[in-house]
Scaffold this motif. Structure first.
Motif, PDB file in Angstrom:
ATOM      1  N   ARG A 232       0.835  -1.203   0.000  1.00 52.18           N
ATOM      2  CA  ARG A 232       0.000   0.000   0.000  1.00 52.18           C
ATOM      3  C   ARG A 232       0.868   1.250   0.000  1.00 52.18           C
ATOM      4  NH1 ARG A 232      -5.576  -0.223   2.942  1.00 52.18           N
ATOM      5  NH2 ARG A 232      -5.091   1.983   3.064  1.00 52.18           N
ATOM      6  N   PRO A 233       0.519   2.268  -0.777  1.00 55.55           N
ATOM      7  CA  PRO A 233       1.328   3.491  -0.805  1.00 55.55           C
ATOM      8  C   PRO A 233       1.338   4.235   0.530  1.00 55.55           C
ATOM      9  CG  PRO A 233      -0.714   3.786  -2.060  1.00 55.55           C
ATOM     10  CD  PRO A 233      -0.607   2.323  -1.738  1.00 55.55           C
ATOM     11  N   ASP A 234       0.291   4.023   1.342  1.00 56.45           N
ATOM     12  CA  ASP A 234       0.225   4.715   2.636  1.00 56.45           C
ATOM     13  C   ASP A 234       0.696   3.815   3.777  1.00 56.45           C
ATOM     14  OD1 ASP A 234      -1.883   2.944   2.442  1.00 56.45           O
ATOM     15  OD2 ASP A 234      -3.377   4.302   3.297  1.00 56.45           O
ATOM     16  N   ASN A 235       1.425   2.756   3.455  1.00 56.03           N
ATOM     17  CA  ASN A 235       1.824   1.794   4.477  1.00 56.03           C
ATOM     18  C   ASN A 235       2.649   2.433   5.596  1.00 56.03           C
ATOM     19  OD1 ASN A 235       4.307  -0.315   5.223  1.00 56.03           O
ATOM     20  ND2 ASN A 235       2.264  -1.210   5.361  1.00 56.03           N
ATOM     21  N   ALA A 236       3.591   3.294   5.243  1.00 53.80           N
ATOM     22  CA  ALA A 236       4.451   3.909   6.256  1.00 53.80           C
ATOM     23  C   ALA A 236       3.628   4.706   7.267  1.00 53.80           C
ATOM     24  CB  ALA A 236       5.493   4.797   5.590  1.00 53.80           C
ATOM     25  N   GLU A 237       2.638   5.449   6.766  1.00 51.58           N
ATOM     26  CA  GLU A 237       1.807   6.248   7.664  1.00 51.58           C
ATOM     27  C   GLU A 237       0.919   5.355   8.531  1.00 51.58           C
ATOM     28  OE1 GLU A 237      -0.169   9.262   9.695  1.00 51.58           O
ATOM     29  OE2 GLU A 237       1.777   9.144   8.711  1.00 51.58           O
ATOM     30  N   LEU A 238       0.382   4.310   7.954  1.00 54.83           N
ATOM     31  CA  LEU A 238      -0.449   3.388   8.722  1.00 54.83           C
ATOM     32  C   LEU A 238       0.372   2.700   9.816  1.00 54.83           C
ATOM     33  CD1 LEU A 238      -2.485   1.751   5.804  1.00 54.83           C
ATOM     34  CD2 LEU A 238      -3.363   3.318   7.545  1.00 54.83           C
ATOM     35  N   ARG A 239       1.589   2.317   9.487  1.00 57.80           N
ATOM     36  CA  ARG A 239       2.459   1.693  10.488  1.00 57.80           C
ATOM     37  C   ARG A 239       2.808   2.690  11.599  1.00 57.80           C
ATOM     38  NH1 ARG A 239       5.486  -3.055   8.854  1.00 57.80           N
ATOM     39  NH2 ARG A 239       7.290  -2.273  10.031  1.00 57.80           N
ATOM     40  N   ARG A 240       3.037   3.942  11.218  1.00 62.32           N
ATOM     41  CA  ARG A 240       3.345   4.969  12.219  1.00 62.32           C
ATOM     42  C   ARG A 240       2.181   5.137  13.184  1.00 62.32           C
ATOM     43  NH1 ARG A 240       2.246   9.690  13.837  1.00 62.32           N
ATOM     44  NH2 ARG A 240       0.616   9.979  12.251  1.00 62.32           N
TER      45      ARG A 240
END
Length: 224
Positions: free
Chosen positions: A167-175
């Motif tokens: 997912r392109p927003d994976n980093a933000e979701l993980r944060r």
């Protein structure tokens, strides 16, 4: 099954189009939202029209499972390398379940024994295992572990978007998820708070890969 007299809704009505629409609905919204009335509405026909092609919702569910399992594709792997063959099977199983999340519900709620589904979902995989030199008993054990683990992992990962590394927003979701774990009351959840940075990877792809590699190492060590 009847082939004539069906109305058109941008395409010819057929069992294939019914299965296609059914999978689209079930993959996006779950099997609970899949009804004869909903399928008919999506196809632009009356509910009774569908009964010229299928006798019941159960028949549609069976056709969906048949389509997905029959279309299973395992990546190519060197048959002289059992580890690569097992790894490819795991990748194929998980990929199938990601493309069609509804197959997890289907496979855990009904048995599909059509020729098409068994050719793609069973025979093709077992043949690869036997060609790689696994004994019949070990081939069955490996199939059992890999498909049931993929089912469990796919079912666990699907509603946890921070585990979807593509997912392109994976980093933000993980944060966000890391912050959630880290902000829990430390007196009640000391372990979770302490390992929040690592815990967020629980439903991530590399956890699936880790377990598969552990299994393959164990299998091949026992085989040797």
């Amino acid at each position: 099954m009847a082939r004539g007299g069906a109305r058109r809704a941008g395409r010819a009505l057929s069992l294939e189009s019914i299965v296609e629409i059914s999978l689209r609905i079930a993959d996006a919204e779950g099997l609970e939202e899949l009804t004869i009335r909903r399928i008919a509405a999506e196809l632009g026909v009356g509910a009774m029209t569908l009964y010229g092609y299928v006798r019941s919702k159960d028949e549609i569910l069976d056709a969906m499972a048949d389509h997905v399992l029959g279309g299973l594709r395992i990546p190519e792997a060197d048959p002289a390398d059992p580890a690569a063959v097992l790894r490819a099977a795991a990748t194929g199983f998980l990929g199938m379940m990601r493309r069609h999340p509804s197959i997890v519900q289907l496979m855990t709620s009904r048995v599909t024994m059509s020729i098409h589904s068994m050719e793609g979902g069973l025979e093709g995989v077992l043949a690869r295992f036997l060609e790689a030199g696994l004994t019949p008993e070990l081939a069955v054990r490996c199939y059992s572990f890999l498909i049931t683990y993929a089912l469990g992992f796919a079912g666990y990962q699907h509603p946890r978007p921070w585990g979807h590394t593509d997912r392109p927003d994976n980093a933000e979701l993980r944060r966000q998820r890391t912050h959630f774990y880290a902000s829990l009351p430390a007196e009640k959840f000391p372990s979770i708070v302490a390992i929040a940075d690592d815990l967020v990877a629980l439903p991530a792809d590399d956890q699936f890969d880790f377990a598969v590699e552990c299994f393959i190492t164990s299998v091949l060590a026992g085989r040797a």
